[in-house]
Design a protein around this motif. Structure first.
Motif, short mmCIF file in Angstrom:
data_model
loop_
_atom_site.label_atom_id
_atom_site.label_comp_id
_atom_site.label_asym_id
_atom_site.label_seq_id
_atom_site.Cartn_x
_atom_site.Cartn_y
_atom_site.Cartn_z
N LEU A 100 -5.28 4.48 -20.06
CA LEU A 100 -4.66 3.99 -21.29
C LEU A 100 -4.50 2.48 -21.18
O LEU A 100 -3.47 1.98 -20.73
CB LEU A 100 -3.30 4.67 -21.52
CG LEU A 100 -3.33 6.19 -21.63
CD1 LEU A 100 -1.92 6.76 -21.60
CD2 LEU A 100 -4.03 6.62 -22.91
N GLU A 101 -5.52 1.75 -21.61
CA GLU A 101 -5.56 0.31 -21.35
C GLU A 101 -4.58 -0.49 -22.20
O GLU A 101 -4.43 -1.70 -21.99
CB GLU A 101 -6.98 -0.21 -21.56
CG GLU A 101 -7.98 0.36 -20.55
CD GLU A 101 -9.37 -0.22 -20.72
OE1 GLU A 101 -9.52 -1.18 -21.50
OE2 GLU A 101 -10.29 0.28 -20.06
N ASP A 102 -3.89 0.13 -23.14
CA ASP A 102 -2.88 -0.57 -23.92
C ASP A 102 -1.55 -0.67 -23.17
O ASP A 102 -0.60 -1.25 -23.68
CB ASP A 102 -2.66 0.13 -25.27
CG ASP A 102 -3.41 -0.57 -26.39
OD1 ASP A 102 -4.28 -1.41 -26.08
OD2 ASP A 102 -3.14 -0.31 -27.57
N ILE A 103 -1.48 -0.10 -21.99
CA ILE A 103 -0.29 -0.27 -21.14
C ILE A 103 -0.42 -1.63 -20.47
O ILE A 103 -1.35 -1.88 -19.71
CB ILE A 103 -0.19 0.84 -20.08
CG1 ILE A 103 -0.01 2.21 -20.76
CG2 ILE A 103 0.96 0.57 -19.11
CD1 ILE A 103 -0.07 3.38 -19.79
N VAL A 104 0.53 -2.53 -20.75
CA VAL A 104 0.42 -3.91 -20.26
C VAL A 104 1.13 -4.11 -18.92
O VAL A 104 0.80 -5.02 -18.17
CB VAL A 104 0.97 -4.90 -21.30
CG1 VAL A 104 0.05 -4.97 -22.50
CG2 VAL A 104 2.39 -4.55 -21.72
N ILE A 105 2.13 -3.28 -18.63
CA ILE A 105 2.86 -3.39 -17.39
C ILE A 105 3.49 -2.04 -17.08
O ILE A 105 3.84 -1.29 -18.00
CB ILE A 105 3.95 -4.50 -17.46
CG1 ILE A 105 4.62 -4.70 -16.09
CG2 ILE A 105 4.96 -4.21 -18.55
CD1 ILE A 105 5.55 -5.91 -16.06
N ALA A 106 3.61 -1.73 -15.79
CA ALA A 106 4.27 -0.50 -15.37
C ALA A 106 5.14 -0.82 -14.16
O ALA A 106 4.80 -1.70 -13.36
CB ALA A 106 3.26 0.58 -15.02
N TYR A 107 6.26 -0.14 -14.06
CA TYR A 107 7.16 -0.37 -12.92
C TYR A 107 7.58 0.97 -12.33
O TYR A 107 7.97 1.89 -13.06
CB TYR A 107 8.42 -1.14 -13.34
CG TYR A 107 9.38 -1.31 -12.19
CD1 TYR A 107 9.14 -2.27 -11.21
CD2 TYR A 107 10.50 -0.48 -12.06
CE1 TYR A 107 9.99 -2.40 -10.12
CE2 TYR A 107 11.35 -0.61 -10.97
CZ TYR A 107 11.09 -1.57 -10.00
OH TYR A 107 11.91 -1.69 -8.92
N GLY A 108 7.48 1.06 -10.99
CA GLY A 108 7.82 2.31 -10.33
C GLY A 108 8.68 2.11 -9.10
O GLY A 108 8.58 1.09 -8.41
N GLN A 109 9.53 3.08 -8.83
CA GLN A 109 10.35 3.10 -7.63
C GLN A 109 10.76 4.54 -7.38
O GLN A 109 10.93 5.31 -8.32
CB GLN A 109 11.58 2.20 -7.77
CG GLN A 109 12.40 2.45 -9.03
CD GLN A 109 13.82 2.96 -8.73
OE1 GLN A 109 14.12 3.36 -7.62
NE2 GLN A 109 14.67 2.93 -9.74
N SER A 110 10.87 4.91 -6.11
CA SER A 110 11.26 6.26 -5.74
C SER A 110 10.34 7.27 -6.43
O SER A 110 9.13 7.23 -6.28
CB SER A 110 12.73 6.50 -6.08
OG SER A 110 13.16 7.75 -5.60
N ASP A 111 10.92 8.17 -7.26
CA ASP A 111 10.11 9.20 -7.92
C ASP A 111 10.00 8.97 -9.42
O ASP A 111 9.84 9.91 -10.19
CB ASP A 111 10.70 10.59 -7.64
CG ASP A 111 12.08 10.76 -8.26
OD1 ASP A 111 12.75 9.74 -8.52
OD2 ASP A 111 12.52 11.91 -8.46
N GLU A 112 10.09 7.71 -9.84
CA GLU A 112 9.99 7.41 -11.27
C GLU A 112 8.99 6.30 -11.52
O GLU A 112 8.70 5.49 -10.64
CB GLU A 112 11.35 7.00 -11.84
CG GLU A 112 11.81 5.61 -11.43
CD GLU A 112 12.98 5.09 -12.26
OE1 GLU A 112 12.85 4.00 -12.84
OE2 GLU A 112 14.01 5.78 -12.31
N PHE A 113 8.45 6.30 -12.74
CA PHE A 113 7.53 5.23 -13.16
C PHE A 113 7.70 5.01 -14.66
O PHE A 113 7.78 5.96 -15.43
CB PHE A 113 6.07 5.60 -12.86
CG PHE A 113 5.37 4.60 -12.00
CD1 PHE A 113 4.89 3.40 -12.54
CD2 PHE A 113 5.19 4.82 -10.65
CE1 PHE A 113 4.25 2.46 -11.75
CE2 PHE A 113 4.55 3.90 -9.84
CZ PHE A 113 4.08 2.71 -10.38
N SER A 114 7.77 3.73 -15.06
CA SER A 114 7.86 3.36 -16.47
C SER A 114 6.58 2.66 -16.90
O SER A 114 6.10 1.76 -16.20
CB SER A 114 9.05 2.43 -16.71
OG SER A 114 10.28 3.07 -16.40
#
Length: 304
Positions: A100-114
């Motif tokens: 999904l190339e419209d995702i500009v940034i993602a942030y993850g830690q532990s067992d989660e990802f945004s």
């Protein structure tokens, strides 16, 4: 009248069926097909809910591992941090962004990802359910697919699952505050877990005793326990553990060797450099302004 009779009775010109028959046949088949697609059950579509996301807003899809405390125990994750598990989360997040190339940034830690979709995105007509389910399914399947790459011969005992939610943020300020919140949460949780498991693994306390020891302590207290009792400077701990993982798109030049033949020359290997967009991982502070100043293309203008 049958199709064959219709053609045979049509007027002919120079032995060919005149073109006036073609539109007639087109209308015949189109009408028939359209009627066949209708049914008395089609009214049930009216029960579908319109979940189109508001325009000019960043769409954030956040995934959380379901019952991952149990999952980590049964798969013998290293405490307080398992680099294999964190690497697998990051690889799965990259898989989502590449899909999904419209995702500009993602942030993850532990067992989660945004995952943050650009505010002008029209993927899946901005339907929240479509976006969330696609992200969740791509992430979950990638987690299983890449498991062996990070855990080797350790078996995956059962498939993991992730729940998701969709949140809209109308401004750059709101979005940056959201990501800052998630990174602050990473710091708070990792500091606690680092002290907790140090007390258990090196201090000889039981988990109940370690929990009791940390009740009511502030960040300064936890840092003092690590430094004075175990000679650990928390600031020297891995940035991956303290800051989490930020994924963004970047253009990188890469050189490949191509076999080429130029006029009046022999065929030979020629280096060719080209620019490609790739998902890159950072383990850095995203609460301050430095990160955003270095990557100004992530955010869109607020004057939509």
């Amino acid at each position: 009248m049958s199709i064959s009779m219709l053609i045979s009775q049509s007027c002919r010109f120079q032995g060919r069926v005149r073109s006036c028959v073609v539109p007639l046949l087109t209308r015949l088949f189109t009408s028939s097909s359209s009627n066949m697609a209708k049914s008395k059950f089609e009214y049930v579509r009216n029960f579908e809910t319109d979940d189109t996301c508001l325009r000019n807003c960043y769409i954030v899809v956040r995934l959380d591992g379901r019952n991952f405390h149990k999952f980590a125990e049964q798969h013998k994750f290293t405490k307080p941090n398992d680099n294999r598990a964190l690497g697998l989360m990051s690889r799965s997040g990259r898989s989502v962004m590449e899909e999904l190339e419209d995702i500009v940034i993602a942030y993850g830690q532990s067992d989660e990802f945004s995952f943050v979709f650009r505010r002008s995105s029209t993927w899946f007509k901005r339907r929240a359910s479509k976006l969330m389910t696609h992200v969740a399914s791509q992430f979950s399947s990638s987690y299983v697919f890449y498991w062996k790459e990070f855990f080797g011969e350790q078996p995956l005992l059962y498939p993991p699952s992730f729940d998701g939610r969709v949140i809209l943020y109308p401004s750059n300020h709101n979005l940056k505050d959201y990501l800052s919140w998630r990174q602050a949460d990473c710091h708070v949780n990792n500091l606690y877990n680092t002290v907790f498991w140090t007390l258990v693994q090196r201090g000889g306390l039981t988990t109940a005793q370690a929990e009791d020891r940390l009740k009511g302590t502030l960040a300064a207290d936890k840092n003092e326990i690590l430094f004075s009792e175990f000679d650990i400077n928390y600031n020297n701990e891995s940035a991956l553990h303290r800051k989490g993982t930020t994924l963004i798109w970047e253009k990188r030049d890469e050189t490949v060797i191509k076999r080429m033949k130029r006029p009046n020359e022999e065929e030979k290997d020629v280096p060719v450099t080209r620019s490609r967009r790739r998902v890159e991982a950072y383990h850095c502070d995203i609460i301050g302004e430095e990160f955003w100043e270095e990557h100004p293309d992530i955010l869109e203008e607020d004057n939509c």
